[in-house]
Write an enzyme that holds these catalytic residues in place. Sequence first.
Site, mmCIF file in Angstrom:
data_model
loop_
_atom_site.group_PDB
_atom_site.id
_atom_site.type_symbol
_atom_site.label_atom_id
_atom_site.label_comp_id
_atom_site.label_asym_id
_atom_site.label_seq_id
_atom_site.Cartn_x
_atom_site.Cartn_y
_atom_site.Cartn_z
ATOM 1 N N SER A 110 6.832 3.261 -5.012
ATOM 2 C CA SER A 110 7.272 2.915 -6.458
ATOM 3 C C SER A 110 5.843 2.949 -7.146
ATOM 4 C CB SER A 110 7.536 1.541 -6.635
ATOM 5 O OG SER A 110 6.518 0.663 -6.167
ATOM 6 N N GLU A 111 4.433 3.493 -6.571
ATOM 7 C CA GLU A 111 3.531 3.446 -7.129
ATOM 8 C C GLU A 111 3.131 5.090 -7.480
ATOM 9 O OE1 GLU A 111 2.065 1.372 -8.738
ATOM 10 O OE2 GLU A 111 1.819 -0.638 -7.631
ATOM 11 N N THR A 113 8.813 3.945 -0.228
ATOM 12 C CA THR A 113 8.624 2.654 -0.891
ATOM 13 C C THR A 113 9.065 1.444 0.344
ATOM 14 O OG1 THR A 113 8.993 1.269 -2.646
ATOM 15 C CG2 THR A 113 11.048 2.388 -1.820
ATOM 16 N N HIS A 171 -4.082 3.747 -1.514
ATOM 17 C CA HIS A 171 -4.055 2.387 -2.146
ATOM 18 C C HIS A 171 -3.478 1.179 -1.339
ATOM 19 C CE1 HIS A 171 -2.823 -0.949 -4.644
ATOM 20 N NE2 HIS A 171 -1.499 -0.780 -4.420
ATOM 21 N N HIS A 226 -4.442 -3.129 -0.177
ATOM 22 C CA HIS A 226 -4.917 -4.514 -0.554
ATOM 23 C C HIS A 226 -5.896 -5.144 0.263
ATOM 24 C CE1 HIS A 226 -0.486 -4.560 -2.474
ATOM 25 N NE2 HIS A 226 -1.347 -3.801 -3.113
ATOM 26 N N HIS A 260 -4.593 -7.269 -8.090
ATOM 27 C CA HIS A 260 -3.706 -6.289 -7.267
ATOM 28 C C HIS A 260 -4.250 -5.783 -5.978
ATOM 29 C CE1 HIS A 260 -0.573 -2.920 -7.719
ATOM 30 N NE2 HIS A 260 -0.776 -3.067 -6.467
ATOM 31 N N GLY A 307 0.652 -1.348 0.081
ATOM 32 C CA GLY A 307 0.209 0.197 0.079
ATOM 33 C C GLY A 307 0.812 1.280 -0.081
ATOM 34 N N ASN A 308 0.283 2.235 -0.209
ATOM 35 C CA ASN A 308 0.831 3.695 -0.317
ATOM 36 C C ASN A 308 -0.212 4.741 -0.012
ATOM 37 O OD1 ASN A 308 0.301 3.339 -3.382
ATOM 38 N ND2 ASN A 308 2.035 1.806 -2.839
HETATM 39 P P1 13P Z 1 5.593 0.733 -2.342
HETATM 40 O O1 13P Z 1 6.399 -0.013 -1.184
HETATM 41 O O2 13P Z 1 6.469 1.043 -3.554
HETATM 42 O O3 13P Z 1 4.676 1.887 -1.899
HETATM 43 O O4 13P Z 1 4.818 -0.361 -3.242
HETATM 44 C C1 13P Z 1 3.690 -1.113 -2.383
HETATM 45 C C2 13P Z 1 2.442 -1.722 -3.160
HETATM 46 O O5 13P Z 1 1.532 -2.017 -2.432
HETATM 47 C C3 13P Z 1 2.651 -1.713 -4.356
HETATM 48 O O6 13P Z 1 1.418 -1.918 -5.034
#
Ligand code: 13P
Length: 254
Positions: free
Chosen positions: A74-75, A44, A94, A96, A157, A28-29
């Site tokens: 990274s997102e 990240t 974001h 999961h 995802h 997540g982010n």
């Molecule tokens: P990051 O750690 O780069 O934020 O990525 C986590 C993630 O959930 C990628 O979908």
Amino acid sequence: MSEEKLRQEITDICHLVYRKGYVASTDGNVSVRLYDGNVMCTPTRCNKGFVKPSDLVVIDMHGNKVRGERKQSSEMAMHLQIYRMRPEIQAVVHAHPAAATAFAAAGLPLNKALISEVVLAVGCIPLAQYGTPGTPELTEELRPYISGHDALLMSNHGVVTYGKTLEDAFNLMDTVEHFAKISIYTKILGRERLLSPDDVEKLWVQRQKYFGLDESEAQRKDPLCPMTDGVSETISLTRGELIDLIERVVSNIK
Ligand code: 13P
């Protein structure tokens, strides 16, 4: 709100997302748009349960780091795409969460008019096609849905939600996950009684009043994700069927 307060707010939301079980490990982010046009985000590979205000990173709208010790999520291309396409959006989450991500992994959108409050809050939650995380592939697959929705399932995802405040974005994530669980329970029960088209129409009118939306926002309907409504199905179960259903639900919940 000052940058210091926003740092604390992102941190609090990350801890909440983790406590609610919407992420595991470093999943997540979270990001917010700052007043100077830059974006503050989580780093990240950081566990959202332990993130601190000083871990957060500030980037510009091209994704370049402006300040911060750590490397940005990274997102961020996905977050920046949302901020670019929706100037009113101030925050993106974001995660999961397990039930909603199960729909995303099963290739199913959350598009059924089952619960009045969900129609009111979010409407149809479309499923964007799979794209490799952290690459332009993912951003491209989300693009067709960003204007018409505030919550998207990302195939195989997870989920992304966004709003005018961080709390709004989090609340949508909460609603999506709660709705996904209810949808799974109705599947276990083996029956779904959908709201009628007329009821859905009335909810769209209520939505405008409840959220104080202007007409264009309230009437936003996306031909790519039509809401599945229908005529009420009459449910009349025998005592034996009812006991059987309860047993199935209980054994699936354990
Ligand atoms: P990051 O750690 O780069 O934020 O990525 C986590 C993630 O959930 C990628 O979908």
